[in-house]
Design a protein around this motif. Structure first.
Motif, PDB file in Angstrom:
ATOM      1  N   TYR A  23      55.386  64.382  48.503  1.00  0.00           N
ATOM      2  CA  TYR A  23      54.862  65.126  49.645  1.00  0.00           C
ATOM      3  C   TYR A  23      54.050  64.235  50.588  1.00  0.00           C
ATOM      4  N   CYS A  83      43.560  70.666  45.671  1.00  0.00           N
ATOM      5  CA  CYS A  83      44.781  71.457  45.469  1.00  0.00           C
ATOM      6  C   CYS A  83      44.362  72.908  45.233  1.00  0.00           C
ATOM      7  N   CYS A 171      49.976  78.380  44.586  1.00  0.00           N
ATOM      8  CA  CYS A 171      49.889  77.308  45.575  1.00  0.00           C
ATOM      9  C   CYS A 171      49.950  77.932  46.956  1.00  0.00           C
ATOM     10  N   VAL A 173      50.685  76.772  49.717  1.00  0.00           N
ATOM     11  CA  VAL A 173      51.819  76.324  50.546  1.00  0.00           C
ATOM     12  C   VAL A 173      53.087  77.095  50.153  1.00  0.00           C
ATOM     13  N   HIS A 174      53.376  77.141  48.875  1.00  0.00           N
ATOM     14  CA  HIS A 174      54.653  77.729  48.433  1.00  0.00           C
ATOM     15  C   HIS A 174      54.700  79.246  48.565  1.00  0.00           C
ATOM     16  N   GLU A 234      57.262  71.612  50.224  1.00  0.00           N
ATOM     17  CA  GLU A 234      56.422  70.931  51.217  1.00  0.00           C
ATOM     18  C   GLU A 234      57.269  69.930  52.025  1.00  0.00           C
ATOM     19  N   ASP A 262      53.433  72.332  55.457  1.00  0.00           N
ATOM     20  CA  ASP A 262      52.684  71.118  55.106  1.00  0.00           C
ATOM     21  C   ASP A 262      51.555  71.480  54.151  1.00  0.00           C
ATOM     22  N   CYS A 263      51.310  70.613  53.176  1.00  0.00           N
ATOM     23  CA  CYS A 263      50.125  70.787  52.328  1.00  0.00           C
ATOM     24  C   CYS A 263      48.990  70.016  52.988  1.00  0.00           C
ATOM     25  N   TYR A 265      46.183  69.204  51.959  1.00  0.00           N
ATOM     26  CA  TYR A 265      45.530  68.237  51.064  1.00  0.00           C
ATOM     27  C   TYR A 265      46.359  66.948  50.968  1.00  0.00           C
TER      28      TYR A 265
END
Ligand code: 13P
Ligand code: SF4
Length: 308
Positions: A23, A83, A171, A173-174, A234, A262-263, A265
């Motif tokens: 990522y 995270c 998460c 993001v997901h 990601e 986008d993550c 972190y």
């Protein structure tokens, strides 16, 4: 001197290895000695001969590298690269839960996306690449508590048929990918298989042709006869896939608000910060020895189990 040349020079001077998660930004992936998923990078960290490990990923990944390499210096570009999944399971909360449910005598399987404190309370660690195998190895008479990702845990239960108590973490993001957003992109590219990470919700996983870890995505897309794929994870993963499989097309899975995910972190790391951490040997990952030793045992168990 160009930043990339400076990083290469510092890497040589420090006898360092640069490990980067799938990522990370394109520039960081290009400079890394190894790019991979959490499992692959855990192996690289366990096997390295370098004196310094510069880990471009998020905090728990650098921490894992330090746990298996107490004698080495582990630096990360940004100490604040955390995270949301790891944060959803603080060690004190897990300890309290285990004490409250002592009658269940839980066997704790922890996804590697957790802190050293949570690893130290676990029986075995898993990654998305080996979670099915690890859960299958748990003695059948034991109750399993799976932490911290409820989506990965639910997917593992679907694969293995093994019931597990799931910690309610995810998460950020997901979970942004939705049935709606994936159906929409699939309608635009009806011939492109949908490849999703198991941290996605069940509604999204059900739409996928393949659900797998980031590393397995590379093998799946290489071996599939298809020429285009919708990648539901990601955005950094797109660079890895395009670099390794240049003759195929990779379409980012969208969310309801964005064309890709986008993550924040993962994207805190930059070439400047990578140069600085190699130059200053700071910020470093430091873990009290008793905690490190307790966190190491379940990681070693995972590495042994997934080798066989
Ligand atoms: P992988 O182990 O599949 O690379 O996943 C790590 C991660 O952080 C997913 O969000
Ligand atoms: Fe954590 Fe999600 Fe970022 Fe992976 S993508 S590091 S699970 S917040």
């Amino acid at each position: 001197m160009f930043l990339a040349d400076e990083i290469r020079r510092l890497k040589k001077e420090r006898n360092a290895v640069i490990l980067a998660h799938n990522y990370q930004s394109a520039e960081i992936q290009e400079l890394a000695d190894h790019v991979g998923d959490s499992l692959g990078l855990a192996y690289r960290a366990a096997e390295t001969e370098a004196d310094v490990i510069a880990f471009c990923g998020v905090h728990f990944m650098g921490e894992t590298a330090k746990i298996v390499n107490p004698g080495k210096t582990v630096v990360i570009p940004d100490l604040d690269a955390g995270c949301s999944l790891s944060d959803s399971c603080p060690p004190e909360k897990l300890a309290a839960y285990l004490a409250e449910h002592a009658d269940r005598n839980y066997y704790v399987v922890a996804y590697i996306n957790c802190s050293a404190g949570v690893k130290a309370l676990s029986d075995v660690i898993c990654t998305s690449g080996n979670a099915v195998k690890i859960v299958e190895s748990v003695p059948p008479d034991r109750n399993i508590l799976f932490v911290p990702d409820e989506n990965l845990g639910a997917w593992v239960t679907e694969q293995t048929g093994r019931p597990m108590t799931l910690w309610k973490g995810n998460c950020y993001v997901h979970v942004e990918f939705t049935r709606q957003s994936i159906e929409k992109i699939r309608a635009e590219y009806p011939d492109a298989p949908v490849v999703a990470h198991p941290e996605c919700t069940q509604a999204v996983r059900l739409l996928a042709d393949e659900v797998c870890s980031t590393e397995k995505m590379v093998g799946y897309c290489k071996n599939s006869p298809a020429g285009a794929f919708i990648i539901v994870t990601e955005s950094g993963m797109l660079h890895r896939l395009r670099r390794e499989i240049p003759d195929k097309t990779f379409i980012p899975g969208p969310t309801d608000h964005c064309a890709c995910a986008d993550c924040r972190y993962m994207k805190m790391n930059t070439l400047e910060k990578l140069r600085d951490c190699l130059r200053d040997l700071s910020p470093q990952i430091l873990i009290p020895e008793d905690l490190r030793a307790r966190a190491e045992a379940p990681i070693r168990r995972m590495l042994e189990l997934s080798r066989t």
